[in-house]
Write a protein that holds these residues in place. Structure first.
Motif, PDB file in Angstrom:
ATOM      1  N   TYR A 100      33.330 -12.351 -33.076  1.00  0.00           N
ATOM      2  CA  TYR A 100      33.654 -10.990 -32.665  1.00  0.00           C
ATOM      3  C   TYR A 100      35.030 -10.967 -32.012  1.00  0.00           C
ATOM      4  O   TYR A 100      35.500 -11.977 -31.474  1.00  0.00           O
ATOM      5  N   TYR A 101      35.637  -9.790 -32.045  1.00  0.00           N
ATOM      6  CA  TYR A 101      36.871  -9.536 -31.289  1.00  0.00           C
ATOM      7  C   TYR A 101      36.525  -8.456 -30.276  1.00  0.00           C
ATOM      8  O   TYR A 101      35.960  -7.413 -30.638  1.00  0.00           O
ATOM      9  N   ALA A 102      36.820  -8.704 -29.003  1.00  0.00           N
ATOM     10  CA  ALA A 102      36.447  -7.758 -27.957  1.00  0.00           C
ATOM     11  C   ALA A 102      37.612  -7.447 -27.040  1.00  0.00           C
ATOM     12  O   ALA A 102      38.420  -8.325 -26.714  1.00  0.00           O
ATOM     13  N   LYS A 103      37.644  -6.197 -26.611  1.00  0.00           N
ATOM     14  CA  LYS A 103      38.562  -5.771 -25.552  1.00  0.00           C
ATOM     15  C   LYS A 103      37.718  -5.620 -24.298  1.00  0.00           C
ATOM     16  O   LYS A 103      36.700  -4.919 -24.293  1.00  0.00           O
ATOM     17  N   VAL A 104      38.148  -6.298 -23.250  1.00  0.00           N
ATOM     18  CA  VAL A 104      37.430  -6.295 -21.977  1.00  0.00           C
ATOM     19  C   VAL A 104      38.191  -5.389 -21.023  1.00  0.00           C
ATOM     20  O   VAL A 104      39.393  -5.564 -20.823  1.00  0.00           O
ATOM     21  N   ASP A 105      37.492  -4.396 -20.459  1.00  0.00           N
ATOM     22  CA  ASP A 105      38.206  -3.461 -19.595  1.00  0.00           C
ATOM     23  C   ASP A 105      38.203  -3.858 -18.126  1.00  0.00           C
ATOM     24  O   ASP A 105      39.083  -3.462 -17.377  1.00  0.00           O
ATOM     25  N   LYS A 106      37.214  -4.664 -17.695  1.00  0.00           N
ATOM     26  CA  LYS A 106      37.268  -5.117 -16.301  1.00  0.00           C
ATOM     27  C   LYS A 106      36.587  -6.465 -16.137  1.00  0.00           C
ATOM     28  O   LYS A 106      35.688  -6.825 -16.899  1.00  0.00           O
ATOM     29  N   LEU A 107      37.066  -7.188 -15.146  1.00  0.00           N
ATOM     30  CA  LEU A 107      36.482  -8.477 -14.765  1.00  0.00           C
ATOM     31  C   LEU A 107      35.862  -8.321 -13.386  1.00  0.00           C
ATOM     32  O   LEU A 107      36.507  -7.824 -12.469  1.00  0.00           O
ATOM     33  N   THR A 108      34.631  -8.764 -13.253  1.00  0.00           N
ATOM     34  CA  THR A 108      33.929  -8.707 -11.978  1.00  0.00           C
ATOM     35  C   THR A 108      33.656 -10.131 -11.523  1.00  0.00           C
ATOM     36  O   THR A 108      33.096 -10.932 -12.276  1.00  0.00           O
ATOM     37  N   GLU A 109      34.064 -10.436 -10.294  1.00  0.00           N
ATOM     38  CA  GLU A 109      33.803 -11.776  -9.760  1.00  0.00           C
ATOM     39  C   GLU A 109      32.294 -11.956  -9.605  1.00  0.00           C
ATOM     40  O   GLU A 109      31.588 -11.056  -9.173  1.00  0.00           O
ATOM     41  N   GLN A 110      31.826 -13.144  -9.988  1.00  0.00           N
ATOM     42  CA  GLN A 110      30.395 -13.438  -9.954  1.00  0.00           C
ATOM     43  C   GLN A 110      30.133 -14.691  -9.124  1.00  0.00           C
ATOM     44  O   GLN A 110      31.011 -15.535  -8.977  1.00  0.00           O
ATOM     45  N   GLU A 111      28.916 -14.809  -8.619  1.00  0.00           N
ATOM     46  CA  GLU A 111      28.524 -16.012  -7.875  1.00  0.00           C
ATOM     47  C   GLU A 111      28.453 -17.216  -8.792  1.00  0.00           C
ATOM     48  O   GLU A 111      28.764 -18.326  -8.394  1.00  0.00           O
ATOM     49  N   THR A 112      27.993 -16.994 -10.030  1.00  0.00           N
ATOM     50  CA  THR A 112      27.904 -18.084 -10.997  1.00  0.00           C
ATOM     51  C   THR A 112      28.423 -17.611 -12.345  1.00  0.00           C
ATOM     52  O   THR A 112      28.307 -16.432 -12.676  1.00  0.00           O
ATOM     53  N   TYR A 113      29.004 -18.540 -13.070  1.00  0.00           N
ATOM     54  CA  TYR A 113      29.457 -18.293 -14.437  1.00  0.00           C
ATOM     55  C   TYR A 113      28.701 -19.225 -15.382  1.00  0.00           C
ATOM     56  O   TYR A 113      29.201 -19.598 -16.428  1.00  0.00           O
ATOM     57  N   PHE A 114      27.508 -19.617 -14.961  1.00  0.00           N
ATOM     58  CA  PHE A 114      26.621 -20.480 -15.731  1.00  0.00           C
ATOM     59  C   PHE A 114      27.301 -21.817 -16.025  1.00  0.00           C
ATOM     60  O   PHE A 114      27.749 -22.462 -15.095  1.00  0.00           O
ATOM     61  N   GLU A 115      27.423 -22.217 -17.284  1.00  0.00           N
ATOM     62  CA  GLU A 115      27.982 -23.541 -17.592  1.00  0.00           C
ATOM     63  C   GLU A 115      29.510 -23.566 -17.590  1.00  0.00           C
ATOM     64  O   GLU A 115      30.120 -24.535 -18.016  1.00  0.00           O
ATOM     65  N   THR A 116      30.119 -22.482 -17.091  1.00  0.00           N
ATOM     66  CA  THR A 116      31.582 -22.433 -17.054  1.00  0.00           C
ATOM     67  C   THR A 116      32.087 -22.254 -15.633  1.00  0.00           C
ATOM     68  O   THR A 116      31.318 -21.964 -14.715  1.00  0.00           O
ATOM     69  N   ASP A 117      33.397 -22.402 -15.489  1.00  0.00           N
ATOM     70  CA  ASP A 117      34.046 -22.171 -14.199  1.00  0.00           C
ATOM     71  C   ASP A 117      34.673 -20.785 -14.128  1.00  0.00           C
ATOM     72  O   ASP A 117      35.500 -20.518 -13.267  1.00  0.00           O
ATOM     73  N   GLY A 118      34.301 -19.906 -15.064  1.00  0.00           N
ATOM     74  CA  GLY A 118      34.760 -18.531 -14.996  1.00  0.00           C
ATOM     75  C   GLY A 118      35.968 -18.230 -15.864  1.00  0.00           C
ATOM     76  O   GLY A 118      36.364 -19.019 -16.716  1.00  0.00           O
ATOM     77  N   PRO A 119      36.548 -17.040 -15.645  1.00  0.00           N
ATOM     78  CA  PRO A 119      37.600 -16.537 -16.531  1.00  0.00           C
ATOM     79  C   PRO A 119      38.939 -17.238 -16.379  1.00  0.00           C
ATOM     80  O   PRO A 119      39.314 -17.657 -15.284  1.00  0.00           O
ATOM     81  N   ILE A 120      39.625 -17.346 -17.495  1.00  0.00           N
ATOM     82  CA  ILE A 120      40.996 -17.857 -17.551  1.00  0.00           C
ATOM     83  C   ILE A 120      41.783 -16.854 -18.396  1.00  0.00           C
ATOM     84  O   ILE A 120      41.400 -16.560 -19.527  1.00  0.00           O
ATOM     85  N   LEU A 121      42.867 -16.324 -17.851  1.00  0.00           N
ATOM     86  CA  LEU A 121      43.725 -15.386 -18.586  1.00  0.00           C
ATOM     87  C   LEU A 121      44.994 -16.100 -19.021  1.00  0.00           C
ATOM     88  O   LEU A 121      45.653 -16.755 -18.208  1.00  0.00           O
ATOM     89  N   LEU A 122      45.328 -15.964 -20.297  1.00  0.00           N
ATOM     90  CA  LEU A 122      46.518 -16.602 -20.853  1.00  0.00           C
ATOM     91  C   LEU A 122      47.394 -15.567 -21.555  1.00  0.00           C
ATOM     92  O   LEU A 122      46.881 -14.676 -22.233  1.00  0.00           O
ATOM     93  N   ASN A 123      48.703 -15.724 -21.409  1.00  0.00           N
ATOM     94  CA  ASN A 123      49.641 -14.845 -22.106  1.00  0.00           C
ATOM     95  C   ASN A 123      49.641 -15.108 -23.608  1.00  0.00           C
ATOM     96  O   ASN A 123      49.878 -14.203 -24.392  1.00  0.00           O
ATOM     97  N   TYR A 124      49.414 -16.357 -23.985  1.00  0.00           N
ATOM     98  CA  TYR A 124      49.403 -16.715 -25.407  1.00  0.00           C
ATOM     99  C   TYR A 124      48.500 -17.922 -25.624  1.00  0.00           C
ATOM    100  O   TYR A 124      48.206 -18.674 -24.697  1.00  0.00           O
ATOM    101  N   ILE A 125      48.074 -18.077 -26.858  1.00  0.00           N
ATOM    102  CA  ILE A 125      47.314 -19.257 -27.267  1.00  0.00           C
ATOM    103  C   ILE A 125      48.307 -20.165 -27.983  1.00  0.00           C
ATOM    104  O   ILE A 125      48.908 -19.756 -28.980  1.00  0.00           O
ATOM    105  N   PRO A 126      48.519 -21.378 -27.487  1.00  0.00           N
ATOM    106  CA  PRO A 126      49.503 -22.266 -28.117  1.00  0.00           C
ATOM    107  C   PRO A 126      49.182 -22.540 -29.586  1.00  0.00           C
ATOM    108  O   PRO A 126      48.011 -22.672 -29.956  1.00  0.00           O
ATOM    109  N   GLY A 127      50.210 -22.615 -30.399  1.00  0.00           N
ATOM    110  CA  GLY A 127      50.036 -22.895 -31.817  1.00  0.00           C
ATOM    111  C   GLY A 127      49.449 -24.269 -32.093  1.00  0.00           C
ATOM    112  O   GLY A 127      48.809 -24.487 -33.110  1.00  0.00           O
TER     113      GLY A 127
END
Length: 158
Positions: A100-127
């Motif tokens: 899927y391709y999704a547009k996310v309108d807001k990020l909410t801080e959470q106590e747990t992100y399950f098996e992850t360490d939470g969100p990472i925002l990047l300007n670009y994905i390296p080639g």
């Protein structure tokens, strides 16, 4: 249909047709954008990757995609679109995954992100993602590369 080998040398078939391998896939992967940036998550073992996971009993693949984005990033999806499906012929099992391709309108801080360490925002994905250790194996095969080409070719706002 695009065929290639994944990071573990398994055969992968990717299609941008409507559910060519299964109408009821058990896995999802969500390429996300938030405020003009790529929204990934940092899996505790695998590294940086787009959110995704298994479809739980009683939910659709699309519902699973929305849930996985929330669980792994705290992201609330504004818009989500099916873009393709791939099948991996693994040594132990065959996996079918909706992309899927999704547009996310807001990020909410959470106590747990399950098996992850939470969100990472990047300007670009390296080639050359497949050569960068901090990225998950999920990001290192032809699925990401071909999905990015598909999004660009179809003028989907990146």
């Amino acid at each position: 249909m695009i065929t290639f080998r994944d990071y573990y040398n398994n055969e992968v078939r990717l299609s941008f047709d409507d559910h060519p391998f299964s109408k009821d896939p058990r896995h999802v992967w969500v390429i996300c954008r938030h405020k003009g940036k790529w929204l990934l998550t940092k899996h505790k073992e695998r590294g940086l990757e787009f959110p995704g996971g298994k479809v739980e009993s009683g939910e659709t693949a699309k519902e699973a995609a929305i849930r996985e984005v929330m669980e792994e990033t705290g992201g609330t999806i504004q818009q989500i679109d099916y873009i393709g499906q791939y099948l991996v012929e693994g040594r132990k099992a065959t996996v079918v995954k909706n992309v899927y391709y999704a547009k996310v309108d807001k990020l909410t801080e959470q106590e747990t992100y399950f098996e992850t360490d939470g969100p990472i925002l990047l300007n670009y994905i390296p080639g050359k993602v497949k050569y960068i250790k901090k990225y998950s194996f999920v990001m290192k095969d032809g699925v990401l590369e071909n999905c990015m080409k598909f999004l660009k070719k179809n003028n989907i706002q990146l």
